[in-house]
Each structure stands twice: as C-alpha cells, then as structure tokens.
Scaffold this motif. Structure first.
Motif, short mmCIF file in Angstrom:
data_model
loop_
_atom_site.label_atom_id
_atom_site.label_comp_id
_atom_site.label_asym_id
_atom_site.label_seq_id
_atom_site.Cartn_x
_atom_site.Cartn_y
_atom_site.Cartn_z
N PRO A 193 11.11 12.09 -5.07
CA PRO A 193 9.96 12.22 -4.16
C PRO A 193 9.70 10.94 -3.37
CG PRO A 193 9.20 11.82 -6.40
CD PRO A 193 10.70 11.96 -6.48
N MET A 194 9.06 11.10 -2.23
CA MET A 194 8.65 9.95 -1.43
C MET A 194 7.41 9.35 -2.09
SD MET A 194 8.61 7.83 1.03
CE MET A 194 9.80 8.36 2.23
N THR A 195 7.51 8.10 -2.49
CA THR A 195 6.38 7.46 -3.18
C THR A 195 6.03 6.10 -2.60
OG1 THR A 195 7.87 6.56 -4.86
CG2 THR A 195 6.79 8.69 -5.35
N ASP A 196 6.44 5.82 -1.39
CA ASP A 196 6.08 4.55 -0.76
C ASP A 196 4.56 4.42 -0.66
OD1 ASP A 196 8.67 3.72 -0.44
OD2 ASP A 196 8.79 4.24 1.68
N PHE A 197 4.07 3.21 -0.83
CA PHE A 197 2.63 2.96 -0.76
C PHE A 197 2.06 3.42 0.58
CE2 PHE A 197 -0.94 0.19 0.44
CZ PHE A 197 -1.82 0.50 -0.58
N ASN A 198 2.76 3.14 1.67
CA ASN A 198 2.25 3.53 2.98
C ASN A 198 2.15 5.05 3.11
OD1 ASN A 198 1.25 2.47 5.50
ND2 ASN A 198 3.01 3.45 6.45
N PHE A 199 3.10 5.78 2.55
CA PHE A 199 3.06 7.25 2.56
C PHE A 199 1.79 7.72 1.83
CE2 PHE A 199 4.05 11.37 0.69
CZ PHE A 199 4.55 12.07 1.79
N TRP A 200 1.55 7.16 0.65
CA TRP A 200 0.33 7.52 -0.11
C TRP A 200 -0.91 7.14 0.67
CZ3 TRP A 200 -3.37 4.10 -2.11
CH2 TRP A 200 -4.34 4.70 -2.91
N ASN A 201 -0.91 5.95 1.22
CA ASN A 201 -2.07 5.45 1.94
C ASN A 201 -2.44 6.35 3.12
OD1 ASN A 201 -4.00 3.44 1.78
ND2 ASN A 201 -2.92 2.07 3.14
N ILE A 202 -1.45 6.87 3.81
CA ILE A 202 -1.68 7.73 4.97
C ILE A 202 -2.08 9.14 4.56
CG2 ILE A 202 -0.57 8.87 6.94
CD1 ILE A 202 1.18 6.30 7.18
N TYR A 203 -1.40 9.70 3.56
CA TYR A 203 -1.54 11.13 3.27
C TYR A 203 -2.30 11.46 1.98
CZ TYR A 203 1.96 11.51 6.90
OH TYR A 203 2.62 11.44 8.08
N LYS A 204 -2.91 10.48 1.33
CA LYS A 204 -3.54 10.74 0.03
C LYS A 204 -4.72 11.69 0.08
CE LYS A 204 -6.46 6.62 0.03
NZ LYS A 204 -6.02 5.90 1.18
#
Length: 165
Positions: free
Chosen positions: A153-164
C-alpha cells in the motif's frame, strides 16, 4: 506548529500506517509471511514481531510504567497475535500522546539498560519508535517482493497528510 501538534500528528500517522500494513499483510498466505529472505530478520512476520516488541519496549519508558516483559512479548509469535499486538500498541501510543502536554513531551526520561544509557525527551523516544518502524516497514516491502508480494500500500506521510480526512 507546536511540538504537541507535531507529536500527535506523527503518532496518528504511525497508527494509520500500521493498520494499512496489517490489513495488507492479513491477505497474504502464511507461507509468504514466513518465507525466509535475507534481511535484518529472516521473515516478514518476524520483522513485524520485532517492530511490535520494540514499540512495547519503548512504550514502557515513554509511559514511565517500566513494565516491559521480554518473555511475554516473545511468546506471541502467531500471525493473529502479532497483528493484534502491533495494532493495539500503535493505538495505545496514539491515544497516550493525545493526553500529553507540551511539558510532558519535552520532559527528559533517563533510561539505563544493560545495552545502553540515554537521557532524551519523551518526544525523541516517540520519534524513534516511528522512525524505527518506518525503517523496518521499508524492509518488509523488499522482503515481500522476494516472497512474491508486489501490491504494497501507499503509506507516504504526504499521501496520508493529503487524504486522511
């Protein structure tokens, strides 16, 4: 951003990543999770166990409970046990950090073990837990590729930060 906001955001992200990984790996066969590959630990499951056991070790100091039980954590080695334990610990850490003040986060906690001695802020130990888990999760992705698992899965911090939300 305050240290409190940073710490809270960091443990929330860590908790999300742990759940993403466990949900992902729960769909994999026992053979894949226990296939031996060259890495810090010989299998994906043993790497997850190490992440969890390390989180428990650091938790005992961060919470100042000093109740880490190596024998107890060593006895849980089955897939479901490790999966549940790491998820529970990550949630426990996230819940705990939300209760801390800025002063609690900057408080130094002296640790003296048979392996090392240190005296850092509670926040630095929290940061260590997160970075240590990140290091080993990166290994899990590589180990997974060697075991035929290519859908991490995509788990980059920026991905989480944008889509959380």
């Amino acid at each position: 951003m305050s240290l409190k906001a940073l710490a809270t955001k960091s443990v929330q992200y860590n908790n999300w990543v742990v759940h993403k990984y466990i949900d992902w790996l729960a769909t994999k066969s026992d053979e894949q999770l226990n296939r031996e590959v060259i890495s810090s630990f010989p299998t994906i499951l043993k790497t997850l166990h190490h992440i969890w056991q390390s989180q428990e070790f650091w938790w005992s100091y961060i919470s100042e409970s000093h109740d880490f039980d190596f024998e107890k954590t060593s006895s849980i080695t089955d897939k479901e046990g490790v999966f549940n334990a790491i998820k529970n610990n990550s949630q426990k850490l996230a819940d705990y950090v939300e209760t801390l003040s800025e002063e609690d986060l900057i408080k130094n906690i002296k640790i003296e073990t048979q392996w090392f001695q240190c005296d850092f802020s509670r926040y630095e130990y929290i940061q260590h837990i997160i970075l240590h888990g990140t290091y080993h999760r990166g290994q899990i992705v590589t180990m997974g590729r060697n075991a035929g698992i290519t859908d991490a899965p995509m788990t980059d911090f920026n991905f989480w930060n944008i889509y959380k939300d």
